[in-house]
Scaffold this motif. Structure first.
Motif, mmCIF file in Angstrom:
data_model
loop_
_atom_site.group_PDB
_atom_site.id
_atom_site.type_symbol
_atom_site.label_atom_id
_atom_site.label_comp_id
_atom_site.label_asym_id
_atom_site.label_seq_id
_atom_site.Cartn_x
_atom_site.Cartn_y
_atom_site.Cartn_z
ATOM 1 N N PHE A 1 -34.895 54.265 127.764
ATOM 2 C CA PHE A 1 -34.748 55.448 126.919
ATOM 3 C C PHE A 1 -33.456 55.359 126.120
ATOM 4 C CE2 PHE A 1 -37.021 56.777 130.762
ATOM 5 C CZ PHE A 1 -38.219 57.183 130.192
ATOM 6 N N THR A 2 -33.552 55.511 124.816
ATOM 7 C CA THR A 2 -32.361 55.600 123.982
ATOM 8 C C THR A 2 -31.842 57.029 124.048
ATOM 9 O OG1 THR A 2 -33.608 56.176 122.002
ATOM 10 C CG2 THR A 2 -33.211 53.812 122.414
ATOM 11 N N LYS A 3 -30.618 57.247 123.628
ATOM 12 C CA LYS A 3 -30.031 58.588 123.650
ATOM 13 C C LYS A 3 -30.863 59.557 122.817
ATOM 14 C CE LYS A 3 -25.901 61.241 123.036
ATOM 15 N NZ LYS A 3 -24.643 61.440 122.409
ATOM 16 N N GLU A 4 -31.451 59.062 121.739
ATOM 17 C CA GLU A 4 -32.264 59.911 120.869
ATOM 18 C C GLU A 4 -33.553 60.364 121.547
ATOM 19 O OE1 GLU A 4 -31.006 56.807 119.855
ATOM 20 O OE2 GLU A 4 -29.283 57.828 118.952
ATOM 21 N N LYS A 5 -34.005 59.647 122.570
ATOM 22 C CA LYS A 5 -35.244 59.996 123.284
ATOM 23 C C LYS A 5 -34.987 60.811 124.547
ATOM 24 C CE LYS A 5 -38.340 57.809 120.790
ATOM 25 N NZ LYS A 5 -39.498 58.453 120.234
ATOM 26 N N ILE A 6 -33.738 61.228 124.742
ATOM 27 C CA ILE A 6 -33.374 62.018 125.918
ATOM 28 C C ILE A 6 -32.910 63.389 125.457
ATOM 29 C CG2 ILE A 6 -31.810 62.190 127.898
ATOM 30 C CD1 ILE A 6 -31.585 59.135 127.831
ATOM 31 N N GLN A 7 -33.353 64.416 126.164
ATOM 32 C CA GLN A 7 -32.878 65.774 125.907
ATOM 33 C C GLN A 7 -32.369 66.369 127.213
ATOM 34 O OE1 GLN A 7 -35.751 68.346 124.075
ATOM 35 N NE2 GLN A 7 -36.466 66.754 122.684
ATOM 36 N N LEU A 8 -31.241 67.013 127.147
ATOM 37 C CA LEU A 8 -30.673 67.740 128.272
ATOM 38 C C LEU A 8 -30.435 69.155 127.771
ATOM 39 C CD1 LEU A 8 -29.561 67.594 131.189
ATOM 40 C CD2 LEU A 8 -27.357 66.947 130.210
ATOM 41 N N TYR A 9 -31.053 70.136 128.427
ATOM 42 C CA TYR A 9 -30.946 71.496 127.910
ATOM 43 C C TYR A 9 -31.143 72.522 129.014
ATOM 44 C CZ TYR A 9 -36.101 71.261 127.792
ATOM 45 O OH TYR A 9 -37.426 71.110 128.119
ATOM 46 N N LEU A 10 -30.893 73.778 128.656
ATOM 47 C CA LEU A 10 -31.184 74.905 129.527
ATOM 48 C C LEU A 10 -31.898 75.955 128.705
ATOM 49 C CD1 LEU A 10 -29.103 77.596 129.182
ATOM 50 C CD2 LEU A 10 -27.502 75.899 129.949
ATOM 51 N N LYS A 11 -32.590 76.834 129.393
ATOM 52 C CA LYS A 11 -33.268 77.947 128.736
ATOM 53 C C LYS A 11 -32.575 79.227 129.168
ATOM 54 C CE LYS A 11 -37.870 75.889 128.515
ATOM 55 N NZ LYS A 11 -39.260 76.002 128.963
ATOM 56 N N GLY B 1 -38.028 60.649 127.116
ATOM 57 C CA GLY B 1 -39.151 60.248 126.280
ATOM 58 C C GLY B 1 -39.954 61.453 125.844
ATOM 59 N N ASP B 2 -41.249 61.241 125.720
ATOM 60 C CA ASP B 2 -42.118 62.302 125.211
ATOM 61 C C ASP B 2 -42.719 63.193 126.289
ATOM 62 O OD1 ASP B 2 -41.693 61.489 122.597
ATOM 63 O OD2 ASP B 2 -43.318 60.017 122.698
ATOM 64 N N ASP B 3 -42.824 62.698 127.512
ATOM 65 C CA ASP B 3 -43.584 63.489 128.482
ATOM 66 C C ASP B 3 -42.938 63.657 129.847
ATOM 67 O OD1 ASP B 3 -45.980 60.841 129.280
ATOM 68 O OD2 ASP B 3 -43.814 60.880 129.209
ATOM 69 N N LYS B 4 -41.836 63.031 130.121
ATOM 70 C CA LYS B 4 -41.225 63.140 131.442
ATOM 71 C C LYS B 4 -40.173 64.245 131.430
ATOM 72 C CE LYS B 4 -42.003 58.327 132.537
ATOM 73 N NZ LYS B 4 -41.437 57.085 132.998
ATOM 74 N N LEU B 5 -40.455 65.345 132.132
ATOM 75 C CA LEU B 5 -39.550 66.490 132.198
ATOM 76 C C LEU B 5 -39.150 66.719 133.646
ATOM 77 C CD1 LEU B 5 -38.206 68.847 130.648
ATOM 78 C CD2 LEU B 5 -40.222 70.203 131.210
ATOM 79 N N TYR B 6 -37.849 66.822 133.878
ATOM 80 C CA TYR B 6 -37.316 67.029 135.218
ATOM 81 C C TYR B 6 -36.455 68.275 135.232
ATOM 82 C CZ TYR B 6 -38.615 62.133 135.755
ATOM 83 O OH TYR B 6 -39.300 60.949 135.784
ATOM 84 N N GLU B 7 -36.520 69.010 136.346
ATOM 85 C CA GLU B 7 -35.644 70.162 136.555
ATOM 86 C C GLU B 7 -34.423 69.696 137.341
ATOM 87 O OE1 GLU B 7 -37.569 73.430 138.470
ATOM 88 O OE2 GLU B 7 -38.912 73.777 136.773
ATOM 89 N N LEU B 8 -33.241 70.096 136.883
ATOM 90 C CA LEU B 8 -32.000 69.742 137.563
ATOM 91 C C LEU B 8 -31.304 71.006 138.042
ATOM 92 C CD1 LEU B 8 -30.487 67.180 135.008
ATOM 93 C CD2 LEU B 8 -31.996 66.708 136.924
#
Length: 168
Positions: A60-70, A121-128
């Motif tokens: 995964f490149t940095k552009e394909k990674i998202q780190l966020y909160l709602k 990536g496009d489909d792997k989402l993890y809760e931290l």
């Protein structure tokens, strides 16, 4: 002559103002911030290969990674992060994996019940979920499972002893 004397006085004062840290033996300007809260995470595939390295297939490149909160309204707030390359520490010791690093998440994580999201990536989402104790990341939960430390306290480096690992 006055200029030379002023220059020597300035160097003397600067030298007194910068002390060495005993555990890493570097000048204070080069030393890590020891009381900063941060996340340092190694991401591996099932074969143990570094998924943050450009040389690994499926990385995964940095552009394909998202780190966020709602927030409470469901609005997404992006969290700043970087990718730290492998590094050496101690005497001839090498940490071979890239790490996802975020200082901002350490500021935002108030309790273990705060949920952050890591999308790879496009489909792997993890809760931290992160638990800090005196600015040190004490526990990292990924999808409600406790993440292991990459190296389990066998080094003298405080930084290396707080790098967590996950497999995708």
């Amino acid at each position: 002559m006055k200029k030379v004397l002023i220059a020597f006085i300035a160097l003397f004062v600067i030298n007194l103002g910068c002390k060495k840290m005993s555990d890493v033996d570097r000048l204070c300007a080069c030393s890590p911030i020891s009381n900063a809260s941060y996340l340092s995470l190694v991401i591996k595939n099932n074969n143990g290969e570094d998924l943050l390295s450009a040389t690994t297939a499926g990385a995964f490149t940095k552009e394909k990674i998202q780190l966020y909160l709602k927030d409470a309204n469901g609005a997404i707030k992006q969290i700043d992060f970087g990718i730290r390359p492998p590094f050496s520490y101690g005497t001839n010791q090498l940490f071979n994996y890239n790490q996802l690093i975020s200082l901002e998440i350490g500021v935002l994580a108030k309790s273990i019940s705060d949920t952050f999201y890591l999308k790879l990536g496009d489909d792997k989402l993890y809760e931290l979920n992160l638990k800090f104790n005196n600015s040190k990341l004490e526990k990292l939960l990924i999808d409600q499972q406790e993440a292991p430390l990459e190296i389990n306290g066998t080094t003298n480096s405080n930084y290396v002893n707080t790098i967590y690992a996950m497999k995708t």
